[in-house]
Design an enzyme around this catalytic site. Structure first.
Site, mmCIF file in Angstrom:
data_model
loop_
_atom_site.group_PDB
_atom_site.id
_atom_site.type_symbol
_atom_site.label_atom_id
_atom_site.label_comp_id
_atom_site.label_asym_id
_atom_site.label_seq_id
_atom_site.Cartn_x
_atom_site.Cartn_y
_atom_site.Cartn_z
ATOM 1 N N HIS A 41 0.823 -1.144 0.092
ATOM 2 C CA HIS A 41 0.021 0.043 0.092
ATOM 3 C C HIS A 41 0.918 1.300 0.017
ATOM 4 C CE1 HIS A 41 -2.772 -2.913 1.973
ATOM 5 N NE2 HIS A 41 -3.683 -2.623 1.017
ATOM 6 N N GLU A 154 -0.942 -4.393 -8.328
ATOM 7 C CA GLU A 154 -0.766 -5.537 -9.522
ATOM 8 C C GLU A 154 -1.052 -6.843 -8.819
ATOM 9 O OE1 GLU A 154 2.729 -5.050 -11.736
ATOM 10 O OE2 GLU A 154 1.866 -3.260 -12.777
ATOM 11 N N LYS A 155 -1.079 -7.060 -7.434
ATOM 12 C CA LYS A 155 -1.352 -8.595 -7.086
ATOM 13 C C LYS A 155 -2.735 -9.034 -7.529
ATOM 14 C CE LYS A 155 -1.619 -9.368 -2.739
ATOM 15 N NZ LYS A 155 -2.855 -10.290 -2.672
ATOM 16 N N SER A 191 0.363 -9.191 1.506
ATOM 17 C CA SER A 191 -1.150 -9.023 1.306
ATOM 18 C C SER A 191 -1.600 -8.866 2.839
ATOM 19 C CB SER A 191 -1.511 -10.429 0.773
ATOM 20 O OG SER A 191 -2.988 -10.649 1.275
#
Ligand code: PAF
Length: 286
Positions: A41, A154-155, A191
């Site tokens: 982030h 882009e994950k 994540s």
């Protein structure tokens, strides 16, 4: 000295801030998040600051993108740490609405932005309605903030593809920028869900990035060889339950045929204990 971060909880307050920023001729970037922020982030924010004069981040765990048996209640919520991290990064304002503020009609919106066919395959097949929920909340956030640019990781490659397509299909006046996935030194993609992994599961979760690396090492032998190489990682890794492994053409997000040449995107989703993780990587088949 940057101005201190403003925490906004109402749509009216966001619109007032945006009005003032526009009156000063400032470009605005939006970083939509569900909180539990990490270095991935932070990269979205840094990219936003490069492309605009001011960044507004949203932190909202959107119930409309969770299915009835998914992890909405367990999803990590760390608002104080998120605000502190965003302030440190130089974010002007964080929008942290309640569910009621976003969905005053009983916590959901009757009107949906639907992702169509591509919202029902791969991630969307495993999570029915997920991308309709994502596109609906993203449309609301874009409408509330009206940014010049919006940043997405882009994950979640399918999300990024669908947001870009929605912006094009609906002629929304915003530039969508994808920001590369940030990884731990051992390859694990960052994540918010990683923090739900139990200690032993952290090592198991490496199966996803290992599978992508295995696919990449077979790229000179084509799509089928890449799939087989990636699949073999899950055959030896018992702690991980593979959901899907697929190779798509990144230009269309359609499955790449066996004879495909050029860029391919390898997508993987797997369950590590109770935690569902996704990852992807782009390679080129010469
Ligand atoms: O990627 C996410 O964190 C979410 O799907 C998003 C874009 C903030 C919408 O809720």
């Amino acid at each position: 000295m940057p101005e201190p971060i403003q925490t906004l909880t109402t749509i009216d307050a966001v619109r007032a801030l945006v009005r003032d920023a526009r009156a000063d001729g400032r470009r605005i970037a939006l970083v939509p998040t569900m909180g539990a922020l990490h270095e991935g982030h932070a990269e979205l924010v840094r990219t936003g600051l490069e492309r605009a004069d001011l960044v507004i981040a949203s932190v909202f765990v959107n119930p409309m993108q969770f299915g009835p048996h998914e992890d909405l209640d367990r999803y990590p919520r760390t608002p104080d740490a998120d605000t502190a991290a965003l302030a440190e990064l130089g974010v002007a304002a964080v929008f942290m609405p309640t569910v009621d503020e976003m969905y005053p009609d009983g916590g959901r919106s009757e009107t949906l932005v639907t992702a169509g066919h591509l919202g029902m395959v791969l991630e969307g097949r495993s999570r029915p309605g997920h991308y309709d929920g994502v596109l609906t909340v993203v449309t609301k956030l874009l409408s509330i903030v009206g940014p010049d640019v919006a940043l997405f990781g882009e994950k979640d490659a399918q999300q990024l593809f669908l947001v870009r397509r929605m912006v094009r299909d609906l002629n929304l006046p915003v530039e969508v920028v994808g920001v590369p996935t940030v990884r731990e030194p051992d390859g694990l993609a960052l994540s918010s869900r990683n923090r739900m992994l139990r200690p032993g599961e952290r090592a198991d979760a490496l199966a996803l990035s290992r599978a992508l690396a295995a696919a990449g090492s077979a790229a000179d032998r084509g799509v089928e060889a890449m799939l087989a190489a990636a699949q073999s990682v899950f055959q030896s890794d018992t702690g991980v339950q593979l959901d899907y492994l697929a190779i798509v053409d990144p230009a269309t997000f359609r499955l790449a045929p066996a004879e495909h040449h050029g860029p391919v995107q390898v997508l993987v989703a797997a369950r590590v204990g109770a935690v569902r993780l996704i990852d992807n990587a782009v390679f080129t088949i010469a």
